[in-house]
Design a protein around this motif. Structure first.
Motif, PDB file in Angstrom:
ATOM      1  N   SER A   7       0.851  -1.187   0.000  1.00 52.15           N
ATOM      2  CA  SER A   7       0.000   0.000   0.000  1.00 52.15           C
ATOM      3  C   SER A   7       0.886   1.234   0.000  1.00 52.15           C
ATOM      4  O   SER A   7       2.084   1.149   0.289  1.00 52.15           O
ATOM      5  CB  SER A   7      -0.922   0.005   1.216  1.00 52.15           C
ATOM      6  OG  SER A   7      -0.161   0.026   2.412  1.00 52.15           O
ATOM      7  N   GLY A   9       1.150   3.677  -2.643  1.00 50.43           N
ATOM      8  CA  GLY A   9       1.519   4.308  -3.908  1.00 50.43           C
ATOM      9  C   GLY A   9       0.585   5.461  -4.245  1.00 50.43           C
ATOM     10  O   GLY A   9      -0.387   5.722  -3.541  1.00 50.43           O
ATOM     11  N   GLY A  10       0.911   6.151  -5.327  1.00 50.56           N
ATOM     12  CA  GLY A  10       0.061   7.251  -5.759  1.00 50.56           C
ATOM     13  C   GLY A  10       0.791   8.212  -6.655  1.00 50.56           C
ATOM     14  O   GLY A  10       1.883   7.919  -7.153  1.00 50.56           O
ATOM     15  N   LEU A  11       0.170   9.374  -6.842  1.00 48.60           N
ATOM     16  CA  LEU A  11       0.718  10.432  -7.685  1.00 48.60           C
ATOM     17  C   LEU A  11       1.345  11.504  -6.788  1.00 48.60           C
ATOM     18  O   LEU A  11       0.710  11.962  -5.831  1.00 48.60           O
ATOM     19  CB  LEU A  11      -0.385  11.042  -8.534  1.00 48.60           C
ATOM     20  CG  LEU A  11      -0.029  12.281  -9.365  1.00 48.60           C
ATOM     21  CD1 LEU A  11       1.020  11.931 -10.419  1.00 48.60           C
ATOM     22  CD2 LEU A  11      -1.287  12.857 -10.019  1.00 48.60           C
ATOM     23  N   LEU A  18       6.719   9.884  -0.593  1.00 47.60           N
ATOM     24  CA  LEU A  18       5.704   8.844  -0.430  1.00 47.60           C
ATOM     25  C   LEU A  18       6.283   7.769   0.473  1.00 47.60           C
ATOM     26  O   LEU A  18       7.505   7.575   0.519  1.00 47.60           O
ATOM     27  CB  LEU A  18       5.317   8.195  -1.760  1.00 47.60           C
ATOM     28  CG  LEU A  18       4.312   8.875  -2.677  1.00 47.60           C
ATOM     29  CD1 LEU A  18       4.176   8.077  -3.961  1.00 47.60           C
ATOM     30  CD2 LEU A  18       2.968   9.058  -1.998  1.00 47.60           C
ATOM     31  N   THR A  90       9.166   6.950 -11.417  1.00 46.90           N
ATOM     32  CA  THR A  90       7.855   6.435 -11.797  1.00 46.90           C
ATOM     33  C   THR A  90       7.962   4.973 -12.209  1.00 46.90           C
ATOM     34  O   THR A  90       8.755   4.624 -13.086  1.00 46.90           O
ATOM     35  CB  THR A  90       7.265   7.264 -12.940  1.00 46.90           C
ATOM     36  OG1 THR A  90       7.043   8.596 -12.477  1.00 46.90           O
ATOM     37  CG2 THR A  90       5.954   6.654 -13.436  1.00 46.90           C
ATOM     38  N   THR A 112       2.364  -1.765  -6.548  1.00 46.55           N
ATOM     39  CA  THR A 112       1.663  -0.500  -6.320  1.00 46.55           C
ATOM     40  C   THR A 112       2.292   0.567  -7.207  1.00 46.55           C
ATOM     41  O   THR A 112       3.520   0.668  -7.306  1.00 46.55           O
ATOM     42  CB  THR A 112       1.699  -0.092  -4.825  1.00 46.55           C
ATOM     43  OG1 THR A 112       0.911   1.077  -4.627  1.00 46.55           O
ATOM     44  CG2 THR A 112       3.111   0.155  -4.326  1.00 46.55           C
ATOM     45  N   GLN A 113       1.451   1.334  -7.880  1.00 50.90           N
ATOM     46  CA  GLN A 113       1.928   2.323  -8.842  1.00 50.90           C
ATOM     47  C   GLN A 113       2.402   3.585  -8.129  1.00 50.90           C
ATOM     48  O   GLN A 113       1.693   4.129  -7.283  1.00 50.90           O
ATOM     49  CB  GLN A 113       0.819   2.683  -9.829  1.00 50.90           C
ATOM     50  CG  GLN A 113       1.200   3.761 -10.839  1.00 50.90           C
ATOM     51  CD  GLN A 113       2.203   3.277 -11.871  1.00 50.90           C
ATOM     52  OE1 GLN A 113       2.036   2.191 -12.441  1.00 50.90           O
ATOM     53  NE2 GLN A 113       3.235   4.080 -12.133  1.00 50.90           N
ATOM     54  N   VAL A 114       3.589   4.028  -8.508  1.00 55.55           N
ATOM     55  CA  VAL A 114       4.112   5.316  -8.060  1.00 55.55           C
ATOM     56  C   VAL A 114       4.348   6.160  -9.304  1.00 55.55           C
ATOM     57  O   VAL A 114       5.081   5.751 -10.201  1.00 55.55           O
ATOM     58  CB  VAL A 114       5.422   5.157  -7.265  1.00 55.55           C
ATOM     59  CG1 VAL A 114       6.056   6.515  -7.003  1.00 55.55           C
ATOM     60  CG2 VAL A 114       5.156   4.419  -5.958  1.00 55.55           C
ATOM     61  N   THR A 115       3.703   7.319  -9.356  1.00 57.08           N
ATOM     62  CA  THR A 115       3.845   8.223 -10.489  1.00 57.08           C
ATOM     63  C   THR A 115       4.355   9.568  -9.981  1.00 57.08           C
ATOM     64  O   THR A 115       3.734  10.169  -9.098  1.00 57.08           O
ATOM     65  CB  THR A 115       2.524   8.404 -11.226  1.00 57.08           C
ATOM     66  OG1 THR A 115       2.045   7.131 -11.673  1.00 57.08           O
ATOM     67  CG2 THR A 115       2.692   9.327 -12.427  1.00 57.08           C
TER      68      THR A 115
END
Length: 118
Positions: A7, A9-11, A18, A90, A112-115
Motif C-alpha cells: 500500500s 503508492g500514488g501520484l 511517499l 515512476t 503499487t503504482q508510483v507516479t
C-alpha cells in the motif's frame, strides 16, 4: 498460504515524498530477506532496496540518500520511505520476500503504482 500486501503508492510531484508499506501474512516461520523492486514501462524489474538475511540494507545507486527502507519485525512489515522523488522514479513498485514456511520460497506482492509528475 502466504501473501504480501502493498500500500501507499500514488501520484506525487517531483521533489515530493511517499511511503510504501508491505505486510506479510500467512504460514510464516521466518523471513530471510524482504525488500522492494520496481519496474518502469519498457524496462526490466530492478532492485530498489532490500534487507538481507543479516539485517543489512542494500540500495540501488539511483536511490541512495533519497530512499530509506525500514521494518517492523513483529508486524512482518517492511516500509520504503521515498523522498526527493524524480520523474524517473515512476514505476510499479513490488515487494519481495524470501519466506520460510513449509518450504523456502520467494513471494511477490501485487505491485503499487508510483507516479512522479507535475
Amino acid at each position: 498460504q502466504v501473501q504480501l500486501v502493498e500500500s501507499g503508492g500514488g501520484l506525487v510531484q517531483p521533489g515530493g515524498s511517499l511511503r510504501l508499506s508491505c505486510a506479510a501474512s500467512g504460514s510464516i516461520r521466518s523471513i530471510n530477506h524482504m525488500g522492494w523492486y520496481r519496474q518502469a514501462p519498457g524496462k526490466q524489474r530492478e532492485l530498489v532496496a532490500i534487507f538481507t538475511s543479516g539485517g543489512r540494507a542494500n540500495y540501488a545507486d539511483s536511490v541512495k540518500g533519497r530512499f530509506t527502507i525500514s521494518s517492523d519485525i513483529a508486524k512482518k512489515t517492511v516500509y520504503l520511505q521515498m523522498s526527493s522523488l524524480k520523474p524517473e522514479d515512476t514505476a510499479v513498485y513490488y515487494c519481495k520476500a524470501e519466506i520460510v514456511g513449509t518450504m523456502v520460497y520467494d513471494y511477490w506482492g501485487q505491485g503499487t503504482q508510483v507516479t512522479v509528475s507535475s
